[in-house]
Design an enzyme around this catalytic site. Structure first.
Site, PDB file in Angstrom:
ATOM      1  N   ASP A  34      14.686 -14.390   4.186  1.00  0.00           N
ATOM      2  CA  ASP A  34      13.475 -13.653   3.953  1.00  0.00           C
ATOM      3  C   ASP A  34      12.439 -14.470   3.298  1.00  0.00           C
ATOM      4  N   ASP A  60      10.924 -17.874   7.165  1.00  0.00           N
ATOM      5  CA  ASP A  60      10.241 -17.039   8.036  1.00  0.00           C
ATOM      6  C   ASP A  60      10.807 -16.735   9.478  1.00  0.00           C
ATOM      7  N   ALA A  83      13.551  -7.272   8.284  1.00  0.00           N
ATOM      8  CA  ALA A  83      12.284  -8.154   7.672  1.00  0.00           C
ATOM      9  C   ALA A  83      11.111  -7.499   8.786  1.00  0.00           C
ATOM     10  N   THR A 126      12.120   2.726  12.534  1.00  0.00           N
ATOM     11  CA  THR A 126      11.409   4.046  11.945  1.00  0.00           C
ATOM     12  C   THR A 126      11.171   5.090  12.721  1.00  0.00           C
ATOM     13  N   ASP A 127      11.239   6.260  12.120  1.00  0.00           N
ATOM     14  CA  ASP A 127      10.999   7.552  12.835  1.00  0.00           C
ATOM     15  C   ASP A 127       9.651   7.533  13.237  1.00  0.00           C
ATOM     16  N   GLU A 128       8.754   6.701  12.705  1.00  0.00           N
ATOM     17  CA  GLU A 128       7.357   6.703  12.964  1.00  0.00           C
ATOM     18  C   GLU A 128       6.978   6.360  14.381  1.00  0.00           C
ATOM     19  N   TYR A 154       1.263  -0.093  12.555  1.00  0.00           N
ATOM     20  CA  TYR A 154       2.546  -0.415  11.885  1.00  0.00           C
ATOM     21  C   TYR A 154       3.462   0.185  13.059  1.00  0.00           C
ATOM     22  N   SER A 155       3.408   1.516  13.275  1.00  0.00           N
ATOM     23  CA  SER A 155       4.281   2.213  14.016  1.00  0.00           C
ATOM     24  C   SER A 155       4.316   1.605  15.544  1.00  0.00           C
ATOM     25  N   SER A 157       3.702  -1.518  16.228  1.00  0.00           N
ATOM     26  CA  SER A 157       4.440  -2.783  16.201  1.00  0.00           C
ATOM     27  C   SER A 157       5.853  -2.442  16.205  1.00  0.00           C
ATOM     28  N   LYS A 158       6.353  -1.400  15.545  1.00  0.00           N
ATOM     29  CA  LYS A 158       7.920  -1.004  15.388  1.00  0.00           C
ATOM     30  C   LYS A 158       8.202  -0.836  16.781  1.00  0.00           C
ATOM     31  N   TYR A 211      -3.871  11.640  -0.722  1.00  0.00           N
ATOM     32  CA  TYR A 211      -4.549  11.568   0.541  1.00  0.00           C
ATOM     33  C   TYR A 211      -4.957  12.990   1.099  1.00  0.00           C
ATOM     34  N   ARG A 218       7.016  14.413   5.145  1.00  0.00           N
ATOM     35  CA  ARG A 218       7.865  13.649   5.343  1.00  0.00           C
ATOM     36  C   ARG A 218       9.121  13.896   5.036  1.00  0.00           C
ATOM     37  N   ASN A 253       3.525  15.893   0.585  1.00  0.00           N
ATOM     38  CA  ASN A 253       3.166  14.966  -0.371  1.00  0.00           C
ATOM     39  C   ASN A 253       2.790  15.485  -1.828  1.00  0.00           C
TER      40      ASN A 253
HETATM   41  P1  NAD Z   1       9.763  -3.942   2.480  1.00  0.00           P
HETATM   42  O1  NAD Z   1       8.220  -4.120   2.803  1.00  0.00           O
HETATM   43  O2  NAD Z   1      10.034  -3.487   1.063  1.00  0.00           O
HETATM   44  O3  NAD Z   1      10.660  -5.320   2.621  1.00  0.00           O
HETATM   45  C1  NAD Z   1      10.317  -6.117   3.882  1.00  0.00           C
HETATM   46  C2  NAD Z   1      11.056  -7.374   3.794  1.00  0.00           C
HETATM   47  O4  NAD Z   1      10.712  -8.224   4.749  1.00  0.00           O
HETATM   48  C3  NAD Z   1      10.266  -8.212   2.445  1.00  0.00           C
HETATM   49  O5  NAD Z   1      11.193  -8.664   1.659  1.00  0.00           O
HETATM   50  C4  NAD Z   1       9.390  -9.406   3.251  1.00  0.00           C
HETATM   51  O6  NAD Z   1       9.355 -10.574   2.252  1.00  0.00           O
HETATM   52  C5  NAD Z   1      10.292  -9.707   4.182  1.00  0.00           C
HETATM   53  N1  NAD Z   1       9.335 -10.154   5.298  1.00  0.00           N
HETATM   54  C6  NAD Z   1       8.256  -9.749   5.755  1.00  0.00           C
HETATM   55  N2  NAD Z   1       8.043 -10.865   6.689  1.00  0.00           N
HETATM   56  C7  NAD Z   1       8.812 -11.664   6.995  1.00  0.00           C
HETATM   57  C8  NAD Z   1       9.034 -12.814   7.676  1.00  0.00           C
HETATM   58  N3  NAD Z   1       7.914 -13.109   8.814  1.00  0.00           N
HETATM   59  N4  NAD Z   1      10.113 -13.494   7.723  1.00  0.00           N
HETATM   60  C9  NAD Z   1      11.204 -13.188   6.773  1.00  0.00           C
HETATM   61  N5  NAD Z   1      11.232 -12.102   5.984  1.00  0.00           N
HETATM   62  C10 NAD Z   1      10.048 -11.192   6.083  1.00  0.00           C
HETATM   63  O7  NAD Z   1      10.173  -2.905   3.593  1.00  0.00           O
HETATM   64  P2  NAD Z   1      11.603  -1.898   3.541  1.00  0.00           P
HETATM   65  O8  NAD Z   1      10.942  -0.558   3.218  1.00  0.00           O
HETATM   66  O9  NAD Z   1      12.593  -2.294   2.796  1.00  0.00           O
HETATM   67  O10 NAD Z   1      11.697  -1.761   4.988  1.00  0.00           O
HETATM   68  C11 NAD Z   1      12.740  -2.674   5.583  1.00  0.00           C
HETATM   69  C12 NAD Z   1      12.809  -2.240   7.112  1.00  0.00           C
HETATM   70  O11 NAD Z   1      13.015  -0.668   7.233  1.00  0.00           O
HETATM   71  C13 NAD Z   1      11.464  -2.516   7.854  1.00  0.00           C
HETATM   72  O12 NAD Z   1      11.702  -2.901   9.193  1.00  0.00           O
HETATM   73  C14 NAD Z   1      10.784  -0.910   8.137  1.00  0.00           C
HETATM   74  O13 NAD Z   1      10.069  -0.856   9.164  1.00  0.00           O
HETATM   75  C15 NAD Z   1      12.074  -0.085   8.117  1.00  0.00           C
HETATM   76  N6  NAD Z   1      12.029   1.378   7.657  1.00  0.00           N
HETATM   77  C16 NAD Z   1      11.561   1.505   6.539  1.00  0.00           C
HETATM   78  C17 NAD Z   1      11.248   2.721   5.845  1.00  0.00           C
HETATM   79  C18 NAD Z   1      10.763   3.072   4.497  1.00  0.00           C
HETATM   80  O14 NAD Z   1      10.731   4.272   4.135  1.00  0.00           O
HETATM   81  N7  NAD Z   1      10.736   2.055   3.688  1.00  0.00           N
HETATM   82  C19 NAD Z   1      11.835   3.970   6.724  1.00  0.00           C
HETATM   83  C20 NAD Z   1      12.525   3.803   8.119  1.00  0.00           C
HETATM   84  C21 NAD Z   1      12.325   2.291   8.522  1.00  0.00           C
HETATM   85  P1  TYD Z   2       3.849   6.064   2.599  1.00  0.00           P
HETATM   86  O1  TYD Z   2       4.637   5.887   1.426  1.00  0.00           O
HETATM   87  O2  TYD Z   2       2.803   5.038   2.736  1.00  0.00           O
HETATM   88  O3  TYD Z   2       4.647   6.098   3.814  1.00  0.00           O
HETATM   89  P2  TYD Z   2       4.382   6.462   5.265  1.00  0.00           P
HETATM   90  O4  TYD Z   2       2.886   6.474   5.368  1.00  0.00           O
HETATM   91  O5  TYD Z   2       5.109   5.322   6.032  1.00  0.00           O
HETATM   92  O6  TYD Z   2       5.251   7.801   5.540  1.00  0.00           O
HETATM   93  O7  TYD Z   2       2.995   7.364   2.525  1.00  0.00           O
HETATM   94  C1  TYD Z   2       3.975   8.326   2.549  1.00  0.00           C
HETATM   95  C2  TYD Z   2       2.833   9.880   2.332  1.00  0.00           C
HETATM   96  O8  TYD Z   2       2.006   9.674   1.262  1.00  0.00           O
HETATM   97  C3  TYD Z   2       1.799   9.505   3.746  1.00  0.00           C
HETATM   98  O9  TYD Z   2       1.682  11.019   4.065  1.00  0.00           O
HETATM   99  C4  TYD Z   2       0.691   9.009   2.836  1.00  0.00           C
HETATM  100  C5  TYD Z   2       0.662   9.718   1.343  1.00  0.00           C
HETATM  101  N1  TYD Z   2      -0.006   8.868   0.279  1.00  0.00           N
HETATM  102  C6  TYD Z   2      -0.962   9.278  -0.384  1.00  0.00           C
HETATM  103  O10 TYD Z   2      -1.151  10.749  -0.439  1.00  0.00           O
HETATM  104  N2  TYD Z   2      -1.410   8.516  -1.479  1.00  0.00           N
HETATM  105  C7  TYD Z   2      -1.160   7.088  -1.467  1.00  0.00           C
HETATM  106  O11 TYD Z   2      -1.429   6.631  -2.469  1.00  0.00           O
HETATM  107  C8  TYD Z   2      -0.198   6.777  -0.629  1.00  0.00           C
HETATM  108  C9  TYD Z   2       0.216   5.243  -0.665  1.00  0.00           C
HETATM  109  C10 TYD Z   2       0.582   7.658   0.349  1.00  0.00           C
END
Ligand code: NAD
Ligand code: TYD
Length: 342
Positions: A34, A60, A83, A126-128, A154-155, A157-158, A211, A218, A253
């Site tokens: 990380d 990285d 990551a 991700t489901d996105e 974001y979505s 790129s994923k 928002y 979600r 939300n």
């Molecule tokens: P997060 O942002 O909390 O953590 C991401 C981690 O990746 C961080 O520790 C960051 O330092 C590290 N990172 C970023 N760029 C890097 C690089 N170039 N090299 C090495 N490390 C790097 O994210 P998260 O919520 O823990 O999500 C983890 C994964 O799960 C992601 O791939 C995300 O797309 C996926 N995901 C997240 C959710 C969610 O609700 N959070 C849902 C579905 C999928």
């Molecule tokens: P978020 O946690 O950013 O996850 P994602 O967009 O990946 O689903 O946002 C979850 C939902 O909450 C999304 O519909 C946007 C909304 N949201 C707000 O209403 N206010 C906020 O300040 C944030 C960060 C998100």
């Protein structure tokens, strides 16, 4: 002893996954790679660093030379790529780093897997990637074969990374799997995402920025359930396959925010409706049937239990301190994102 390389293991979900492995796969060596972006609070891994089966590389995933050195030295059996740049609002503000980390980083890791050989490369997605569903069609769900139809940088790129992973399977025979999960919540989530941001603001009696009307839906899953799903895919999933992970826990939300306020004994007058996110996805909803049947995976934490545990953690002495460290490093972004929404 199996060696598993986890990328992004200082982040929210990656750290939970490492904790699960260290607790339940005691004969596995766990490597965390990380680079520690703004989203990683270094104290997140304080406990893990004390474990002799855990090694941390502050590197990285885009750095090919650094990745090759780690593979050369450690010869991991399994790679799990968490990551990523993960915040939709930041991707709207500045997409470039999302393309670099989420797509190029993924290809660097898979090239290393090809070069050094591995049993499994798992991509955490991700489901996105499926885009969104209309609010007035509660009968519709995302299936593994739902077409990719992304909305945000974001979505996108994923989804690009997912396509690359499947291309490495088909073209090079790399043994890959992909899991696509719904929104996670739980301890150690960075306070730019909805749930920890709202807990943080409510604890200080600040306005909670919802928002638009707050009707976007979600499908919320407790982070440990997600991690158990990923482990099930690695251990039981079929190579070349995608698995959707979700818990049929759809909430809008406004419900989430009101629930947090009520659990914390705070008034709903703290809610402030602010201008909407550009391209805001309406509804996400996963059909997890394939993972239920093939992997015998089912979430065990109900939302009622999970949200209480999460709030308790953020309000504990440790959680409060962790949160404050994150918020302190987050000031510039909070100002930039919310200033324009007044
Ligand atoms: P997060 O942002 O909390 O953590 C991401 C981690 O990746 C961080 O520790 C960051 O330092 C590290 N990172 C970023 N760029 C890097 C690089 N170039 N090299 C090495 N490390 C790097 O994210 P998260 O919520 O823990 O999500 C983890 C994964 O799960 C992601 O791939 C995300 O797309 C996926 N995901 C997240 C959710 C969610 O609700 N959070 C849902 C579905 C999928
Ligand atoms: P978020 O946690 O950013 O996850 P994602 O967009 O990946 O689903 O946002 C979850 C939902 O909450 C999304 O519909 C946007 C909304 N949201 C707000 O209403 N206010 C906020 O300040 C944030 C960060 C998100």
């Amino acid at each position: 002893m199996k060696t598993i390389l986890v990328t992004g293991g200082t982040g929210f979900i990656g750290n939970c996954f490492c904790k699960l492995l260290l607790a339940e796969r005691k004969d596995w060596k766990v490597l965390n790679v990380d680079v520690c972006t703004y989203a990683a609070n270094p104290h997140t891994i304080d406990e893990e660093l004390k474990n002799p089966n855990y090694v941390f590389y502050k590197k990285d995933i885009r750095d090919r030379k650094a990745m090759e050195e780690i593979f050369e030295k450690e010869h991991p059996d399994v790679v799990v790529n968490f990551a990523a740049e993960s915040h939709v609002d930041r991707s709207i503000s500045d997409p470039t780093i999302f393309l670099e980390t989420n797509i190029i980083g993924t290809s660097v890791l898979m090239d290393c897997c090809r070069k050094y050989g591995i049993e499994r490369y798992h991509q955490v997605s991700t489901d996105e990637v499926y885009g969104d569903l209309p609010l007035d069609r509660p009968d519709l769900f995302f299936h593994e074969d739902t077409p990719l139809h992304t909305s945000s940088p974001y979505s996108t790129s994923k989804a690009s990374a997912d396509l690359l992973v499947l291309a490495y399977y088909r073209t090079y025979g790399l043994p890959v799997t992909i899991s696509r999960c719904s929104n996670n919540y739980g301890p150690y989530q960075f306070p730019e995402k909805l749930i920890p941001l709202m807990i943080s603001k409510a604890s200080k009696d600040e306005k909670l920025p919802v928002y638009g009307e707050g009707l976007n839906v979600r499908d919320w899953l407790y982070v440990e359930d997600h991690c158990r799903g990923i482990l099930a895919v690695i251990e039981k999933g079929r190579v070349g396959e995608v698995y959707n992970l979700g818990g049929h826990n759809e909430r809008n939300n406004l419900y989430i925010v009101k629930r947090i306020l009520s659990e914390m004994g705070k008034p709903e007058s703290l809610i402030s409706h602010v201008p909407d996110r550009h391209g805001h996805d309406q509804r996400y909803a996963i059909d997890p049937h394939k993972a239920n049947v093939e992997l015998n995976w089912d979430p065990v934490t109900t939302f009622e239990v999970g949200i209480k545990k999460t709030i308790e953690w953020y309000l504990s002495d440790y959680g409060k301190h962790w949160l404050e460290e994150c918020v302190a490093s987050e000031q510039e972004w909070l100002k930039k994102n919310y200033e324009n929404r007044k």
